[in-house]
Design a protein around this motif. Structure first.
Motif, mmCIF file in Angstrom:
data_model
loop_
_atom_site.group_PDB
_atom_site.id
_atom_site.type_symbol
_atom_site.label_atom_id
_atom_site.label_comp_id
_atom_site.label_asym_id
_atom_site.label_seq_id
_atom_site.Cartn_x
_atom_site.Cartn_y
_atom_site.Cartn_z
ATOM 1 N N ARG A 37 4.319 -4.640 0.860
ATOM 2 C CA ARG A 37 3.527 -3.465 1.246
ATOM 3 C C ARG A 37 3.844 -2.285 0.336
ATOM 4 N NH1 ARG A 37 4.001 0.866 5.296
ATOM 5 N NH2 ARG A 37 1.896 1.457 5.898
ATOM 6 N N TYR A 41 1.239 -0.556 -2.390
ATOM 7 C CA TYR A 41 0.933 0.875 -2.442
ATOM 8 C C TYR A 41 1.230 1.449 -3.833
ATOM 9 C CZ TYR A 41 -0.444 2.106 2.301
ATOM 10 O OH TYR A 41 -1.143 2.253 3.471
ATOM 11 N N TRP A 44 -1.605 0.376 -6.020
ATOM 12 C CA TRP A 44 -2.796 1.136 -5.644
ATOM 13 C C TRP A 44 -2.745 2.514 -6.298
ATOM 14 C CZ3 TRP A 44 -4.197 2.043 0.219
ATOM 15 C CH2 TRP A 44 -5.362 2.810 0.319
ATOM 16 N N MET A 97 -6.487 -3.299 -2.341
ATOM 17 C CA MET A 97 -6.795 -2.531 -1.139
ATOM 18 C C MET A 97 -7.368 -3.425 -0.038
ATOM 19 S SD MET A 97 -8.405 0.752 -3.109
ATOM 20 C CE MET A 97 -9.020 1.607 -1.687
ATOM 21 N N MET A 100 -4.625 -5.637 1.409
ATOM 22 C CA MET A 100 -3.755 -4.835 2.270
ATOM 23 C C MET A 100 -4.423 -4.597 3.625
ATOM 24 S SD MET A 100 -2.263 -1.983 -0.361
ATOM 25 C CE MET A 100 -1.365 -1.101 0.923
ATOM 26 N N LEU A 101 -5.698 -4.252 3.600
ATOM 27 C CA LEU A 101 -6.435 -3.988 4.833
ATOM 28 C C LEU A 101 -6.488 -5.239 5.707
ATOM 29 C CD1 LEU A 101 -8.172 -1.899 6.375
ATOM 30 C CD2 LEU A 101 -10.148 -2.872 5.189
ATOM 31 N N VAL A 106 -2.337 -1.471 6.062
ATOM 32 C CA VAL A 106 -2.862 -0.099 6.050
ATOM 33 C C VAL A 106 -2.936 0.369 7.496
ATOM 34 C CG1 VAL A 106 -4.811 1.359 5.428
ATOM 35 C CG2 VAL A 106 -4.218 -0.599 3.990
ATOM 36 N N ASP A 108 -2.929 3.980 8.303
ATOM 37 C CA ASP A 108 -3.563 5.292 8.370
ATOM 38 C C ASP A 108 -5.078 5.126 8.504
ATOM 39 O OD1 ASP A 108 -3.880 8.090 8.199
ATOM 40 O OD2 ASP A 108 -4.256 7.946 6.044
ATOM 41 N N GLU A 111 -7.057 6.141 5.356
ATOM 42 C CA GLU A 111 -6.961 5.155 4.279
ATOM 43 C C GLU A 111 -7.847 3.952 4.586
ATOM 44 O OE1 GLU A 111 -2.832 4.195 3.913
ATOM 45 O OE2 GLU A 111 -2.432 5.876 2.570
ATOM 46 N N ARG A 112 -7.825 3.531 5.834
ATOM 47 C CA ARG A 112 -8.658 2.397 6.257
ATOM 48 C C ARG A 112 -10.144 2.700 6.009
ATOM 49 N NH1 ARG A 112 -7.106 -1.566 9.933
ATOM 50 N NH2 ARG A 112 -5.246 -0.334 10.236
ATOM 51 N N ILE A 115 -10.946 2.650 2.255
ATOM 52 C CA ILE A 115 -11.033 1.284 1.741
ATOM 53 C C ILE A 115 -12.350 0.645 2.154
ATOM 54 C CG2 ILE A 115 -10.048 -1.038 1.900
ATOM 55 C CD1 ILE A 115 -7.287 0.336 2.204
#
Length: 132
Positions: A37, A41, A44, A97, A100-101, A106, A108, A111-112, A115
């Motif tokens: 993770r 980040y 990213w 991204m 990660m989602l 993710v 936040d 951030e979600r 994305i």
């Protein structure tokens, strides 16, 4: 064996894993998940800052063309090269991204939402960041 590796070793291993395999190794255990993770980040952010720098290079190139310091063919060639580079970096960034989602990395909500919007733009053939 893998659950007994020092965190520093896991960090160094994770840093060398290519983007396409990064999320897969997060399944080893919780320590690996956290390290993946963090690395995701970092990547990213790297893509975001690289895209920003290229954007400003394109703007400077446009200014030079506007002032007549470079000819049209040079401008078009370099601009096309930058555009292809932006497309490639954007694709790589969106890949990380999305992974990660989909893997719960993710948390936040903003951030979600970012994305999901960027992925939607890309699916419809748009430029998610509005750079080019």
């Amino acid at each position: 064996m893998l659950d007994r590796l020092p965190v520093e070793i896991v960090e160094r291993i994770v840093a060398k894993i290519p983007d396409t395999d990064l999320i897969a190794v997060s399944k080893v255990d919780r320590v690996w998940w956290q390290e993946v993770r963090q690395e995701a980040y970092k990547r990213w952010k790297f893509y975001a800052t690289t895209l920003r720098d290229i954007y400003w290079e394109i703007r400077a190139l446009g200014d030079q063309y506007g002032e007549g310091n470079i000819d049209w063919i040079t401008f078009e060639d370099v601009h096309d090269l930058y555009k292809r580079l932006i497309d490639c970096l954007t694709e790589d960034q969106l890949y990380i991204m999305e992974k990660m989602l989909r893997n719960g990395m993710v948390v936040d909500p903003q951030e979600r939402e970012t994305i999901e919007h960027a992925l939607s733009e890309q699916r419809w053939g748009g430029d998610p960041w509005g750079l080019v």
